[in-house]
Design a protein around this motif. Structure first.
Motif, mmCIF file in Angstrom:
data_model
loop_
_atom_site.group_PDB
_atom_site.id
_atom_site.type_symbol
_atom_site.label_atom_id
_atom_site.label_comp_id
_atom_site.label_asym_id
_atom_site.label_seq_id
_atom_site.Cartn_x
_atom_site.Cartn_y
_atom_site.Cartn_z
ATOM 1 N N PRO A 270 0.823 -1.212 0.000
ATOM 2 C CA PRO A 270 0.000 0.000 0.000
ATOM 3 C C PRO A 270 0.858 1.263 0.000
ATOM 4 N N GLY A 271 0.450 2.217 -0.812
ATOM 5 C CA GLY A 271 1.164 3.485 -0.878
ATOM 6 C C GLY A 271 2.396 3.475 -1.751
ATOM 7 N N THR A 272 2.671 2.338 -2.432
ATOM 8 C CA THR A 272 3.841 2.254 -3.312
ATOM 9 C C THR A 272 3.391 1.912 -4.730
ATOM 10 N N THR A 273 4.309 2.045 -5.693
ATOM 11 C CA THR A 273 4.044 1.699 -7.081
ATOM 12 C C THR A 273 5.186 0.845 -7.619
ATOM 13 N N LEU A 274 4.943 0.219 -8.744
ATOM 14 C CA LEU A 274 5.990 -0.552 -9.423
ATOM 15 C C LEU A 274 6.748 0.406 -10.332
ATOM 16 N N GLY A 275 7.717 1.095 -9.758
ATOM 17 C CA GLY A 275 8.443 2.120 -10.488
ATOM 18 C C GLY A 275 9.428 1.568 -11.491
ATOM 19 N N ALA A 276 9.881 2.429 -12.374
ATOM 20 C CA ALA A 276 10.804 2.023 -13.436
ATOM 21 C C ALA A 276 12.191 1.686 -12.911
ATOM 22 N N ASP A 277 12.478 1.986 -11.630
ATOM 23 C CA ASP A 277 13.787 1.637 -11.071
ATOM 24 C C ASP A 277 13.823 0.205 -10.539
ATOM 25 N N ARG B 256 12.771 -0.997 -7.805
ATOM 26 C CA ARG B 256 12.886 -1.111 -6.345
ATOM 27 C C ARG B 256 11.487 -1.198 -5.745
ATOM 28 N N TRP B 257 10.915 -2.377 -5.888
ATOM 29 C CA TRP B 257 9.512 -2.587 -5.586
ATOM 30 C C TRP B 257 9.329 -3.155 -4.182
ATOM 31 N N GLN B 258 8.231 -2.790 -3.573
ATOM 32 C CA GLN B 258 7.852 -3.316 -2.278
ATOM 33 C C GLN B 258 6.538 -4.073 -2.421
ATOM 34 N N VAL B 259 6.509 -5.262 -1.883
ATOM 35 C CA VAL B 259 5.317 -6.100 -1.990
ATOM 36 C C VAL B 259 4.979 -6.690 -0.633
ATOM 37 N N VAL B 260 3.738 -7.157 -0.511
ATOM 38 C CA VAL B 260 3.290 -7.834 0.703
ATOM 39 C C VAL B 260 2.687 -9.175 0.305
#
Length: 492
Positions: A85-92, A94-98
């Motif tokens: 929540p509150g994050t996106t799959l950015g082009a860098d 550096r993703w956060q998942v749950v």
């Protein structure tokens, strides 16, 4: 044989990190994380079924290398991952998942096991490639000889719901003049053997992959046999090609920082064949985070490089882009055709082997796997090479725009090999050959005379280029010798 002039998607053709070489690399990484990794139950070896052999069995004879092949079923509970929540799959990358809720699954693994005296301590785990509802060992088909010569253990994992037990009705399509089954799935291919398999969603594959890799390296098996009994794996390398490679890139970006089970990765051709999602969220064009904490080499052929251009490297990330290479080659598609004939009763009519691109990508990809393994075990970083510029020109194999090709018609820049530096042909990644296998345009006798004078001069210059490529880490010694022997047969 007249080449087919249709070609579609390549056929049958993915927190703090511990540094390798530190006190907490390899087995230590896994021990630090196993509390959060589910255990698995293994059944097998699996035998029987209506076919009497596993789907995508080794197309290369294992006996001369002393290897054995066995199939096992693996079951447990796994979850999908969703974007934090509150994050996106950015082009860098550096993703956060749950993690989501666990669901039961049952899949299969193919195991190619070396004799104990030959085992080099590393198991290569392949995220099997899924095309048209079937799963296949694409990376292994490229690199079988390198893996078998050097004593790697190999495990292919069936990961896709679409290739295992999808219930959508199968259909037939016309491809390259042949009727191609779509949606065959393992369960339909041999219902007696594979009818009990179930992976409810491909989104579960990332957790399943973690569990299987951890179980192989650290013997985390809740019940059943150990596929590598008698061997003590010390490192696990994850591999995947094209769509499977793109899924492995998702794994590197989102899952590896959480679990740290894999000790390194080798991916090939990250160009978007189909738009991928992570639990319903579109991922960007294939990207690998530059702060990855284990050795990673991505080999992008000219096909992928022309589409996407240079990619940023990192301390432990390399992009190798062999000039003149194509997504597949004539010899590779010949290997695929033999496997398709055996497994599906069809051969989709690929171009003649020498008509398609013949630049031996497998030599460079084999060198890349060895480089990743050496990097893990010794800390010696893989070399970095120039990358290729993107190319927005026509899809036909013509020489434009000016400045992209050298005087012999081969692509400038990139990772250089003897085939483009001391050429006897022009190698193109475009054309009508199925599987994206490109074209080879042999030089005329007059052109060869103008370049080299006599065959002896060519043989000498090629051998010198091969030896230099071996010193750069581009070719392995057995492939170096094979290349020289093949070149010595060229005459005019």
């Amino acid at each position: 044989m007249k080449p087919n002039r249709k070609w579609l998607m390549p056929l049958l053709a993915a927190t703090m990190l511990v540094q390798p070489g530190s006190a907490l690399s390899a087995r230590g990484q896994a021990k630090a994380q196993h509390a959060s990794v589910g255990s698995v139950t293994i059944e097998g070896p699996v035998t029987g079924g209506t076919r009497g052999f596993p789907y995508s069995a080794s197309i290369v004879d294992l006996a001369p290398y002393g290897y054995t092949e066995s199939e096992y079923f693996v079951s447990g509970k796994a979850h999908a991952y969703t974007v934090a929540p509150g994050t996106t799959l950015g082009a860098d990358g550096r993703w956060q998942v749950v993690a989501g809720e666990d669901m039961p699954y049952k899949t299969r693994i193919l195991v190619r096991k070396p004799p104990a005296a030959k085992f080099n301590g590393t198991v290569v785990v392949e995220y099997m490639q899924e095309y048209y509802g079937t799963e296949r060992d694409t990376n292994y088909r490229w690199n079988a000889e390198t893996l078998l010569r050097n004593g790697f253990g190999w495990v292919g994992v069936s990961m896709h719901h679409e290739g295992i037990d999808d219930q959508k009705p199968p259909q037939m399509i016309t491809y390259a003049g042949s009727q191609i089954p779509v949606g065959t799935t393992l369960a339909r291919w041999d219902p007696q053997r594979y009818g009990s398999l179930s992976v409810p969603s491909t989104d579960m594959s990332y957790d399943i992959l973690t569990q299987i890799a951890a179980s192989l390296k650290s013997k985390m098996i809740a019940g059943g046999p150990d596929p590598f009994s008698g061997l003590k794996p010390k490192a696990v390398i994850g591999v995947g090609n094209t769509i499977a490679g793109e899924r492995m890139a998702i794994y590197i970006n989102a899952i590896q920082p959480r679990q740290r089970v894999f000790d390194g990765f080798f991916l090939q051709d990250l160009h978007r064949g189909a738009r991928l999602k992570l639990s319903g969220v579109d991922t960007p064009a294939p990207v690998v985070r530059t702060d990855v904490g284990v050795p990673v080499i991505v080999l992008n052929t000219t096909t992928a490089s022309a589409e996407r251009g240079p990619r940023p490297e990192g301390k432990m990330l390399r992009f190798w882009a062999p000039a003149g290479s194509s997504h597949t080659t004539g010899p590779y598609m010949d290997r695929v055709g033999k496997a398709n004939t055996r497994d599906l009763g069809l051969n989709a009519g690929g171009c003649p082997v020498d008509y398609a691109n013949t630049l031996p990508v497998q030599y460079v990809s084999g060198a890349a796997i060895i480089a990743v393994d050496r990097w893990i075990k010794s800390g010696k970083a893989a070399p970095s090479f120039p990358q290729l510029a993107s190319f927005e020109g026509p899809k036909e194999p013509v020489l434009e725009p000016a400045g992209y090709f050298d005087a012999n018609g081969n692509v400038k820049g990139g990772l250089r090999t003897p085939w483009v530096d001391v050429p006897v042909a022009r190698y193109d990644w475009r054309g009508e050959c199925i599987g994206g296998s490109g074209r080879t345009f042999p030089f005329s006798k007059d052109r060869l005379k103008a370049l080299y004078g006599t065959p002896d001069v060519y043989h000498k210059r090629f051998a010198e280029a091969v030896k230099a490529a071996e010193k750069r880490g581009v070719l392995l010694p057995p492939d170096m010798q094979a290349a020289i022997e093949a070149a010595n047969k060229v005459t005019w």
